[in-house]
Design a protein around this motif. Sequence first.
Motif, PDB file in Angstrom:
ATOM      1  N   ASN A  97      -7.754  -1.510  -3.115  1.00  9.20           N
ATOM      2  CA  ASN A  97      -8.416  -0.488  -2.311  1.00  9.20           C
ATOM      3  C   ASN A  97      -7.918   0.908  -2.663  1.00  9.20           C
ATOM      4  OD1 ASN A  97      -7.631  -2.940  -0.098  1.00  9.20           O
ATOM      5  ND2 ASN A  97      -9.786  -2.489  -0.386  1.00  9.20           N
ATOM      6  N   GLN A 130     -12.884  -6.570  -4.286  1.00 12.35           N
ATOM      7  CA  GLN A 130     -12.384  -7.734  -3.550  1.00 12.35           C
ATOM      8  C   GLN A 130     -12.942  -9.027  -4.122  1.00 12.35           C
ATOM      9  OE1 GLN A 130     -11.949  -7.965   0.978  1.00 12.35           O
ATOM     10  NE2 GLN A 130     -13.834  -9.112   0.668  1.00 12.35           N
ATOM     11  N   TYR A 132       0.834  -1.198   0.000  1.00  7.74           N
ATOM     12  CA  TYR A 132       0.000   0.000   0.000  1.00  7.74           C
ATOM     13  C   TYR A 132       0.870   1.250   0.000  1.00  7.74           C
ATOM     14  CZ  TYR A 132      -4.233  -2.686   0.970  1.00  7.74           C
ATOM     15  OH  TYR A 132      -5.298  -3.564   0.877  1.00  7.74           O
ATOM     16  N   ARG A 159      -8.597   4.948  -1.251  1.00 10.12           N
ATOM     17  CA  ARG A 159      -9.243   5.767  -0.227  1.00 10.12           C
ATOM     18  C   ARG A 159      -8.628   7.162  -0.223  1.00 10.12           C
ATOM     19  NH1 ARG A 159     -12.412   4.567   4.146  1.00 10.12           N
ATOM     20  NH2 ARG A 159     -12.438   6.097   5.840  1.00 10.12           N
ATOM     21  N   ASN A 161     -13.518   0.034  -3.271  1.00  6.00           N
ATOM     22  CA  ASN A 161     -12.917  -1.243  -2.888  1.00  6.00           C
ATOM     23  C   ASN A 161     -13.382  -2.355  -3.832  1.00  6.00           C
ATOM     24  OD1 ASN A 161     -11.717  -0.236  -0.326  1.00  6.00           O
ATOM     25  ND2 ASN A 161     -13.854   0.021   0.258  1.00  6.00           N
TER      26      ASN A 161
END
Length: 421
Positions: free
Chosen positions: A145, A163, A119, A147, A161
């Motif tokens: 992800n 998944q 990340y 954000r 998101n």
Amino acid sequence: MKSAQFLFGLILLLFQNVFGQERVIHNFKIQGNNRVKASFIKRISTVKIGAALDSAMLDKDIVRLKRLPSIAHAYYQVFPDKAKGYHVLYNIEENFTLIPSLNVYTTNDDEFAYRLGLYEFNTLDRGIIFGGFYQKDIYSSYAINFRAPYLFSNKWGLAINRQDLTTLEPVFFDNTSSSYRYNNDSFEVLGLYEMNFYNRFELGLNYFKEAYEYQFGATSPNVPQDLNVKKWLLRFVYDYNKLDYFYQYVSGFRSWFTFQYVTSTNDTLPDFFVGWNDFFWFQRVGKHGNWANRLRFGLATNDKTPFAPFSVDNNVNIRGVGNVIDRGTGSVVLNTEYRATLVEKGWFVLQGNAFIDAGSWRNPGGPLSDFLISDNIKVYPGLGFRFIHKKIYNAIFRIDYGYGVTKNASQGFVFGIGQYF
């Protein structure tokens, strides 16, 4: 630092009373930042040129900055200018923000699983979090992800998101169990809103496909061996945050409430809700200690279903208990631990911790008194270590060993990146 800031505020108040007018901010600068853009820091700060100087406002800005993953520490300085007003300087110590993540757990049943991710917590130098993970828990899974809490302004942001998660899940019914291959393939969009310094909201939709496929174990004519259904999930989050950070130490209170309403495109499956609240309380103890606590209480629609939403799990709530050993439609969990700094040399910190994880669950379709049934109560004390890099965000490698002291208990190691809570 806090006493100096209080003294500055007192002097400022006396100065204003003596001269009968407010002194304003003439200049506002950022110092020490290399990657985090000064324009981004100014955008989310309450300090504005031409505004009256307020020490409480400066204190809140500094706490907000220290909450950002990209900033390890921050403090302010104020320089008076009799002719023009005040010069405000924010001093920034940055974190390294391209961070790998790793979670590994084992139990005495030789169970092994891991999650490996990467990340960037300061994408485009503007506090945007972007990344993903790969998980191997018998089956392969992944997630991506995004954000950006301050994407549109200092109050409005966006999260997206994606998944595809597959695991081997135990399903409990009629005092027995079986194992299913579970898949959740989802896409979620959330709007983020920061009302003020302490209060933050999230609201959004999640569209997902859920599939259960029987693998082995007991069977029942009332429990389907295959299930494949499309669902919509409405998610609401309210976060009240009064935490303050000083490198590896945390103090203050936080309440994090999550509510989800799930509706199915399959008429045979009922709609349901699930909600829970995490209460966090942290207290500094002396110069090198930190007492950390998390209390979670959650309830869901009390359907008598083998697919209940709350799980008893190593990586979520009870260290050492194993991978999804039980499920319920209600959950009460207390995690408490004492963190002690054993070694601190420059950027490196070695922290030891002693913990107790305890919880209980309501059986699907059962009464609230299920929380008091001895079979549902799990208590796991344990010990652990934290290896911390103070200048890399969330660079905390943890290892914990939990040992159960209640009925049918297990034991095991839990490894991971970041504090357990």
